[in-house]
Design a protein around this motif. Structure first.
Motif, short mmCIF file in Angstrom:
data_model
loop_
_atom_site.label_atom_id
_atom_site.label_comp_id
_atom_site.label_asym_id
_atom_site.label_seq_id
_atom_site.Cartn_x
_atom_site.Cartn_y
_atom_site.Cartn_z
N ALA A 43 0.83 -1.21 0.00
CA ALA A 43 0.00 0.00 0.00
C ALA A 43 0.86 1.26 0.00
O ALA A 43 1.77 1.40 0.82
N PRO A 44 0.58 2.17 -0.90
CA PRO A 44 1.36 3.40 -0.97
C PRO A 44 0.96 4.39 0.13
O PRO A 44 -0.22 4.57 0.42
N ASP A 45 1.95 5.01 0.73
CA ASP A 45 1.67 6.01 1.77
C ASP A 45 0.90 7.19 1.22
O ASP A 45 0.14 7.83 1.94
N SER A 46 1.07 7.48 -0.06
CA SER A 46 0.39 8.62 -0.66
C SER A 46 -1.12 8.44 -0.74
O SER A 46 -1.85 9.41 -0.97
N ALA A 47 -1.59 7.24 -0.54
CA ALA A 47 -3.04 6.96 -0.60
C ALA A 47 -3.60 6.54 0.76
O ALA A 47 -4.62 5.86 0.83
N ARG A 48 -2.95 6.97 1.82
CA ARG A 48 -3.32 6.52 3.17
C ARG A 48 -4.80 6.75 3.50
O ARG A 48 -5.46 5.88 4.04
N ASP A 49 -5.34 7.93 3.16
CA ASP A 49 -6.74 8.20 3.48
C ASP A 49 -7.68 7.28 2.70
O ASP A 49 -8.66 6.78 3.26
N ASP A 50 -7.39 7.06 1.44
CA ASP A 50 -8.21 6.15 0.64
C ASP A 50 -8.09 4.71 1.16
O ASP A 50 -9.09 3.98 1.20
N ILE A 51 -6.91 4.33 1.58
CA ILE A 51 -6.70 2.98 2.13
C ILE A 51 -7.49 2.80 3.41
O ILE A 51 -8.16 1.78 3.59
#
Length: 125
Positions: A43-51
């Motif tokens: 999982a990319p940190d740049s998509a934390r909210d979506d994750i």
């Protein structure tokens, strides 16, 4: 690329799967993809909210379908992400902890569930 995949999944999966059978077929198809895209090793940190959002919806889907064993790993991951991103006292983190406690009860792990519920109650005061 991974961030884009997470964003596409968030756009594709229906929200509010709790007791909402009309969205379950979509969740059934997309859940394996959600679990791969939100895997902590990928999982990319740049998509934390979506994750975090995807994990919380996946948890709800699995719990409402009566699959507490399958729900536990994403519940734990969502709680850890909520705590790290929002803080332990944030309402979303407390809601994630409460969902995990419900799951633990469903798994017969009442002692762990009760401890987590007590922790949540102490934070809400």
């Amino acid at each position: 690329m991974a961030t884009h995949a997470v964003q596409l999944l968030r756009a594709a999966v229906p929200d509010n799967p709790w007791n909402n059978p009309s969205v379950w077929p979509a969740w059934q198809q997309l859940l394996p993809h959600v679990l791969v895209a939100t895997d902590p090793s990928r999982a990319p940190d740049s998509a934390r909210d979506d994750i975090r959002w995807l994990l919380n919806c996946a948890d709800v889907y699995l719990l409402t379908r009566g699959e507490p064993a399958a729900a536990r790993p994403p519940l734990e991951q969502a709680l850890n992400l909520d705590r790290a991103a929002l803080g332990e006292d944030h309402p979303d983190a407390l809601a994630s902890a409460n969902n995990l406690a419900s799951d633990l009860h469903a798994l017969g792990l009442d002692k762990e569930a009760n401890e987590l519920e007590e922790w949540v109650d102490s934070r809400r005061r």
